[in-house]
Design a protein around this motif. Structure first.
Motif, PDB file in Angstrom:
ATOM      1  N   GLU A  35       0.825  -1.221   0.000  1.00 54.18           N
ATOM      2  CA  GLU A  35       0.000   0.000   0.000  1.00 54.18           C
ATOM      3  C   GLU A  35       0.851   1.260   0.000  1.00 54.18           C
ATOM      4  OE1 GLU A  35      -4.239  -0.959   2.066  1.00 54.18           O
ATOM      5  OE2 GLU A  35      -2.531  -0.754   3.420  1.00 54.18           O
ATOM      6  N   SER A  38       1.973   2.223  -3.458  1.00 56.72           N
ATOM      7  CA  SER A  38       0.897   2.848  -4.229  1.00 56.72           C
ATOM      8  C   SER A  38       0.657   4.276  -3.764  1.00 56.72           C
ATOM      9  CB  SER A  38      -0.391   2.044  -4.095  1.00 56.72           C
ATOM     10  OG  SER A  38      -0.280   0.814  -4.743  1.00 56.72           O
ATOM     11  N   ASN A  41       3.193   6.548  -5.164  1.00 58.26           N
ATOM     12  CA  ASN A  41       2.920   6.794  -6.582  1.00 58.26           C
ATOM     13  C   ASN A  41       1.644   7.609  -6.776  1.00 58.26           C
ATOM     14  OD1 ASN A  41       5.168   5.404  -7.432  1.00 58.26           O
ATOM     15  ND2 ASN A  41       4.086   3.457  -7.643  1.00 58.26           N
ATOM     16  N   ARG A  43      -1.496   6.969  -6.013  1.00 60.12           N
ATOM     17  CA  ARG A  43      -2.606   6.178  -6.548  1.00 60.12           C
ATOM     18  C   ARG A  43      -3.679   6.039  -5.459  1.00 60.12           C
ATOM     19  NH1 ARG A  43      -3.072   4.201 -11.150  1.00 60.12           N
ATOM     20  NH2 ARG A  43      -3.136   1.988 -10.715  1.00 60.12           N
ATOM     21  N   ASN A  45      -7.453   7.682  -3.753  1.00 57.06           N
ATOM     22  CA  ASN A  45      -8.668   8.451  -3.988  1.00 57.06           C
ATOM     23  C   ASN A  45      -9.405   8.630  -2.660  1.00 57.06           C
ATOM     24  OD1 ASN A  45     -11.008   9.611  -4.873  1.00 57.06           O
ATOM     25  ND2 ASN A  45     -11.498   8.037  -6.369  1.00 57.06           N
ATOM     26  N   HIS A  64      -9.796   4.632  -1.339  1.00 59.27           N
ATOM     27  CA  HIS A  64      -9.322   3.701  -2.370  1.00 59.27           C
ATOM     28  C   HIS A  64      -7.826   3.892  -2.608  1.00 59.27           C
ATOM     29  CE1 HIS A  64      -8.694   1.936  -6.342  1.00 59.27           C
ATOM     30  NE2 HIS A  64      -9.753   1.185  -6.071  1.00 59.27           N
ATOM     31  N   ILE A  65      -7.042   2.836  -2.354  1.00 58.25           N
ATOM     32  CA  ILE A  65      -5.622   2.814  -2.702  1.00 58.25           C
ATOM     33  C   ILE A  65      -5.472   1.723  -3.754  1.00 58.25           C
ATOM     34  CG2 ILE A  65      -3.270   2.396  -1.923  1.00 58.25           C
ATOM     35  CD1 ILE A  65      -4.029   3.412   0.805  1.00 58.25           C
ATOM     36  N   SER A  66      -5.100   2.110  -4.961  1.00 61.04           N
ATOM     37  CA  SER A  66      -4.988   1.149  -6.065  1.00 61.04           C
ATOM     38  C   SER A  66      -3.926   0.102  -5.770  1.00 61.04           C
ATOM     39  CB  SER A  66      -4.626   1.881  -7.353  1.00 61.04           C
ATOM     40  OG  SER A  66      -5.635   2.796  -7.680  1.00 61.04           O
ATOM     41  N   TYR A  68      -0.712  -2.168  -6.172  1.00 60.99           N
ATOM     42  CA  TYR A  68       0.608  -1.888  -6.746  1.00 60.99           C
ATOM     43  C   TYR A  68       0.840  -2.818  -7.931  1.00 60.99           C
ATOM     44  CZ  TYR A  68       5.656  -1.048  -6.753  1.00 60.99           C
ATOM     45  OH  TYR A  68       6.937  -0.711  -7.097  1.00 60.99           O
ATOM     46  N   GLU A  69       1.323  -2.268  -9.060  1.00 64.61           N
ATOM     47  CA  GLU A  69       1.470  -3.055 -10.283  1.00 64.61           C
ATOM     48  C   GLU A  69       2.370  -4.276 -10.100  1.00 64.61           C
ATOM     49  OE1 GLU A  69       2.066   0.517 -10.764  1.00 64.61           O
ATOM     50  OE2 GLU A  69      -0.029   0.742 -11.350  1.00 64.61           O
ATOM     51  N   ASN A  75      -0.674  -8.052  -3.032  1.00 63.97           N
ATOM     52  CA  ASN A  75      -1.528  -6.865  -3.055  1.00 63.97           C
ATOM     53  C   ASN A  75      -2.658  -6.979  -2.043  1.00 63.97           C
ATOM     54  OD1 ASN A  75      -0.507  -4.857  -4.728  1.00 63.97           O
ATOM     55  ND2 ASN A  75      -1.100  -5.963  -6.567  1.00 63.97           N
ATOM     56  N   PRO A  78      -8.310  -2.883  -2.224  1.00 66.62           N
ATOM     57  CA  PRO A  78      -8.215  -1.424  -2.398  1.00 66.62           C
ATOM     58  C   PRO A  78      -9.106  -0.614  -1.464  1.00 66.62           C
ATOM     59  CG  PRO A  78      -8.657  -2.508  -4.504  1.00 66.62           C
ATOM     60  CD  PRO A  78      -8.696  -3.552  -3.456  1.00 66.62           C
TER      61      PRO A  78
END
Length: 154
Positions: A35, A38, A41, A43, A45, A64-66, A68-69, A75, A78
């Protein structure tokens, strides 16, 4: 360092439009694994997020935490509920202020300060529709005055 100073990650612009902010608190946030990557970065909301006091602790809901790629199976969910870190005196103050009807706790911004993720939360009272319109009129009038003053200086 004043409240809210650090590298801004996310801001809840709608909160100041929908609510009259009475008081603000800076809170740490408990994050899991990927987290924080993210968050760094940006990411995040905060649009529909809110905080609630439960059994003497403050929790942030709907933030909302997107994912991580590069996080693959590590992960997180979110929209999971995250704990906010505050002093006991601050929590008791929040409990006292939110017991009044119409008051809620809203996250205003999230930022990174000294390597830690922080959330600026505010005790807010919902605005009525006419209050929102009044604020917009005031903001527009201020903008017009500043524009006229700028043209006058030329």
């Amino acid at each position: 360092m004043p409240k809210g100073e650090g590298r801004l990650v996310a801001q809840n612009k709608k909160a100041r439009h929908d609510y009259a902010i009475e008081e603000t608190f800076e809170a740490g946030i408990v994050l899991q694994g990927t987290e924080i990557k993210s968050v760094r970065n940006a990411r995040v909301n905060l649009k529909d997020a809110y905080a609630r006091v439960d059994r003497g602790e403050v929790f942030l809901h709907n933030m909302h935490i997107s994912p991580y790629e590069q996080g693959n199976r590590y992960n997180h969910d979110p929209l999971r509920t995250r704990k906010l870190l505050l002093h006991k005196k601050q929590i008791s103050k929040l409990i006292g202020e939110t017991k009044e009807a119409g008051y809620s706790i809203v996250p205003l911004k999230m930022y990174i300060k000294d390597g830690y993720a922080k959330v600026l939360i505010g005790v807010a009272k919902g605005k009525k529709k006419y209050d929102k319109r009044e604020d917009l009129k005031r903001k527009e009038a201020k903008r017009d005055v500043e524009r006229a003053f700028k043209e006058r200086q030329r």
